[in-house]
Scaffold this motif. Structure first.
Motif, short mmCIF file in Angstrom:
data_model
loop_
_atom_site.label_atom_id
_atom_site.label_comp_id
_atom_site.label_asym_id
_atom_site.label_seq_id
_atom_site.Cartn_x
_atom_site.Cartn_y
_atom_site.Cartn_z
N UNK A 186 -1.55 -1.86 7.74
CA UNK A 186 -2.93 -1.83 8.20
C UNK A 186 -3.54 -0.45 8.23
N UNK A 187 -2.73 0.58 7.96
CA UNK A 187 -3.24 1.94 7.90
C UNK A 187 -3.25 2.70 9.21
N UNK A 188 -2.76 2.08 10.30
CA UNK A 188 -2.72 2.78 11.59
C UNK A 188 -1.64 3.84 11.62
N UNK A 189 -0.62 3.68 10.79
CA UNK A 189 0.53 4.59 10.73
C UNK A 189 0.81 4.85 9.25
N UNK A 190 1.25 6.06 8.93
CA UNK A 190 1.57 6.37 7.55
C UNK A 190 2.84 7.22 7.46
N UNK A 191 3.48 7.14 6.32
CA UNK A 191 4.60 8.03 6.04
C UNK A 191 4.06 9.44 5.80
N UNK A 192 4.72 10.43 6.37
CA UNK A 192 4.31 11.82 6.16
C UNK A 192 5.38 12.50 5.30
N UNK A 193 5.01 12.83 4.07
CA UNK A 193 5.94 13.44 3.12
C UNK A 193 5.47 14.87 2.82
N UNK A 194 6.32 15.83 3.10
CA UNK A 194 5.98 17.23 2.85
C UNK A 194 6.06 17.54 1.36
N UNK A 195 7.13 17.10 0.72
CA UNK A 195 7.30 17.35 -0.71
C UNK A 195 8.36 16.43 -1.27
N UNK A 244 6.58 19.89 7.06
CA UNK A 244 5.91 18.97 7.99
C UNK A 244 6.19 17.55 7.51
N UNK A 245 6.83 16.77 8.31
CA UNK A 245 7.21 15.44 7.91
C UNK A 245 8.51 15.46 7.11
N UNK A 246 8.62 14.56 6.15
CA UNK A 246 9.87 14.34 5.44
C UNK A 246 9.91 15.05 4.09
N UNK A 247 11.12 15.41 3.67
CA UNK A 247 11.38 15.88 2.32
C UNK A 247 12.10 14.75 1.58
N UNK A 248 11.51 14.29 0.49
CA UNK A 248 12.00 13.14 -0.26
C UNK A 248 12.71 13.61 -1.52
N UNK A 249 13.76 12.89 -1.90
CA UNK A 249 14.52 13.18 -3.11
C UNK A 249 14.30 12.05 -4.12
N UNK A 250 13.79 12.38 -5.29
CA UNK A 250 13.55 11.35 -6.30
C UNK A 250 14.67 11.35 -7.32
N UNK A 251 15.11 10.16 -7.70
CA UNK A 251 16.20 10.04 -8.68
C UNK A 251 15.63 10.30 -10.08
N UNK A 291 0.79 -1.22 0.00
CA UNK A 291 0.00 0.00 0.00
C UNK A 291 0.82 1.27 0.00
N UNK A 292 2.16 1.16 0.05
CA UNK A 292 3.03 2.33 0.03
C UNK A 292 3.78 2.34 -1.29
N UNK A 293 3.78 3.48 -1.99
CA UNK A 293 4.49 3.54 -3.27
C UNK A 293 6.00 3.62 -3.03
N UNK A 294 6.76 3.31 -4.05
CA UNK A 294 8.21 3.15 -3.90
C UNK A 294 8.90 4.46 -3.52
N UNK A 295 8.45 5.58 -4.04
CA UNK A 295 9.07 6.87 -3.69
C UNK A 295 8.79 7.22 -2.23
N UNK A 296 7.55 7.08 -1.81
CA UNK A 296 7.19 7.38 -0.43
C UNK A 296 7.95 6.49 0.56
N UNK A 297 8.21 5.26 0.17
CA UNK A 297 8.91 4.33 1.07
C UNK A 297 10.28 4.83 1.49
N UNK A 298 10.89 5.72 0.69
CA UNK A 298 12.19 6.28 1.06
C UNK A 298 12.13 7.09 2.35
N UNK A 299 10.94 7.55 2.71
CA UNK A 299 10.78 8.36 3.92
C UNK A 299 10.65 7.54 5.19
N UNK A 300 10.69 6.21 5.08
CA UNK A 300 10.38 5.36 6.23
C UNK A 300 11.56 4.83 7.04
N UNK A 301 12.66 4.37 6.44
CA UNK A 301 13.65 3.64 7.25
C UNK A 301 14.23 4.41 8.42
N UNK A 302 14.67 5.64 8.19
CA UNK A 302 15.34 6.38 9.27
C UNK A 302 14.37 6.73 10.40
#
Length: 325
Positions: free
Chosen positions: A289-298, A318-325, A111-122
């Motif tokens: 399950x949707x109880x938690x989500x990645x928060x991406x500002x831009x 607010x939340x994370x700034x993601x860098x797309x290749x 349910x999480x797209x590949x770009x948004x997933x970059x905001x999760x590990x750290x």
């Protein structure tokens, strides 16, 4: 491949898009074709010359990424070329390819797209390891999160609420506080206008916070100890307010409190592997399950990493700034 390099420490303009040698996966590592990375405060410090990568790590910034496995190094099992993954890194995320210890990989949550997933590990690794593995936050306890609208803060609010805790946050201004409320925060404190020690005491009937997750360090040390409940635990993960402060040991003794300080980047691979395994077990089901989500500002193109650093420095995100290749 291409990567963001730092020829000389400095401002955001010090980040340069350059051609560099491809990484080669070693024993127990995989090679990932990077789809996205994300910006962390540590990246800003590295750019300024204040936070060198640990020995043996990639010299390029970037503490997390998402992408697809391109090759398996010797001894790697359980993963296949083409798998979509996100990863915790010691460096190298601001690049088209990165070599990663296999134990630091996570599957992209359903349910999480590949770009948004970059905001999760750290954020997931930092929050889970500090709030739950080190400070042992329990259901019914109160967690105080400084910087509630940050990447770390937005994840800490959601995880603590999902696991039955009460959450107080500090943030600057009504818009950020309203956003924290949307994520589940119970007690909203504008650090510009309110004393968080008094606000937390009032909200807890005088008891204080059982756990405090702190990014400020020295500036907040005395007030954090005063805000702790009896048997409270203060987990310090940042030094935005300075590195050296004065600790009232008497106050800490009277509260039977604990002050803990941890960093994630320089931990041995075995420790990171254990943290990632715990995140996969406990956090990934909440994401799926949707109880938690990645928060991406831009999302900003990786080539424009300097612009993304300016966003963090200005502090309006607010939340994370993601860098797309």
């Amino acid at each position: 491949m291409h990567a963001i390099t730092i020829s000389e420490p400095g401002g955001p303009e010090a980040l340069e898009w350059a051609e560099v040698p491809d990484p080669v996966p070693g024993e127990g590592e995989v090679l990932v074709d990077v789809v996205a990375s994300a910006v962390n405060r540590a990246d800003l410090l590295q750019r300024q010359g204040f936070y060198d990568p640990p020995p043996g790590a990639s010299p390029y910034p970037g503490l997390e990424c998402s992408g697809r496995i391109a090759a398996l190094g010797p001894g790697v099992t359980g993963w296949t070329v083409g798998d979509e993954v996100c990863a915790l890194l010691a460096g190298g995320g601001y690049a088209e390819k990165v070599a990663v210890p296999a134990g630091q990989l996570l599957p992209v949550p359903k349910g999480v797209d590949l770009v948004t997933a970059a905001a999760l590990p750290e954020v997931t690794a930092t929050v889970w390891s500090n709030v739950f593995m080190v400070a042992h936050l329990r259901p019914g306890e109160t967690l105080l999160v400084h910087g509630g609208a940050s990447g770390i803060g937005t994840m800490a609010i959601q995880l603590a609420k999902a696991l039955g805790a009460r959450v107080a946050v500090t943030a600057g201004g009504p818009e950020k506080l309203a956003f924290c409320r949307e994520l589940g925060a119970d007690v909203l404190i504008d650090y510009r206008e309110q004393d968080f020690v008094e606000e937390v005491r009032q909200a807890t009937g005088g008891a204080g916070a059982d756990v405090i997750l702190d990014i400020m360090g020295a500036k907040y040390l005395d007030r954090n100890v005063r805000a702790l409940a009896v048997n409270g635990r203060l987990a310090i993960i940042g030094m935005q307010g300075g590195a050296k402060g004065e600790l009232d040991i008497g106050a800490l003794l009277r509260k039977r409190g604990a002050v803990m300080a941890t960093s994630l980047r320089a931990r041995p691979v075995a420790e990171k592997t254990a943290i990632i395994a715990a995140v996969r077990e406990h956090v990934w089901p909440l994401l799926e399950g949707g109880a938690v989500r990645a928060v991406v500002d831009q999302v900003v193109p990786l080539r424009e990493a300097g612009a993304a650093h300016r966003v963090l420095e200005e502090g309006g995100h607010r939340g994370k700034v993601v860098l797309s290749v």
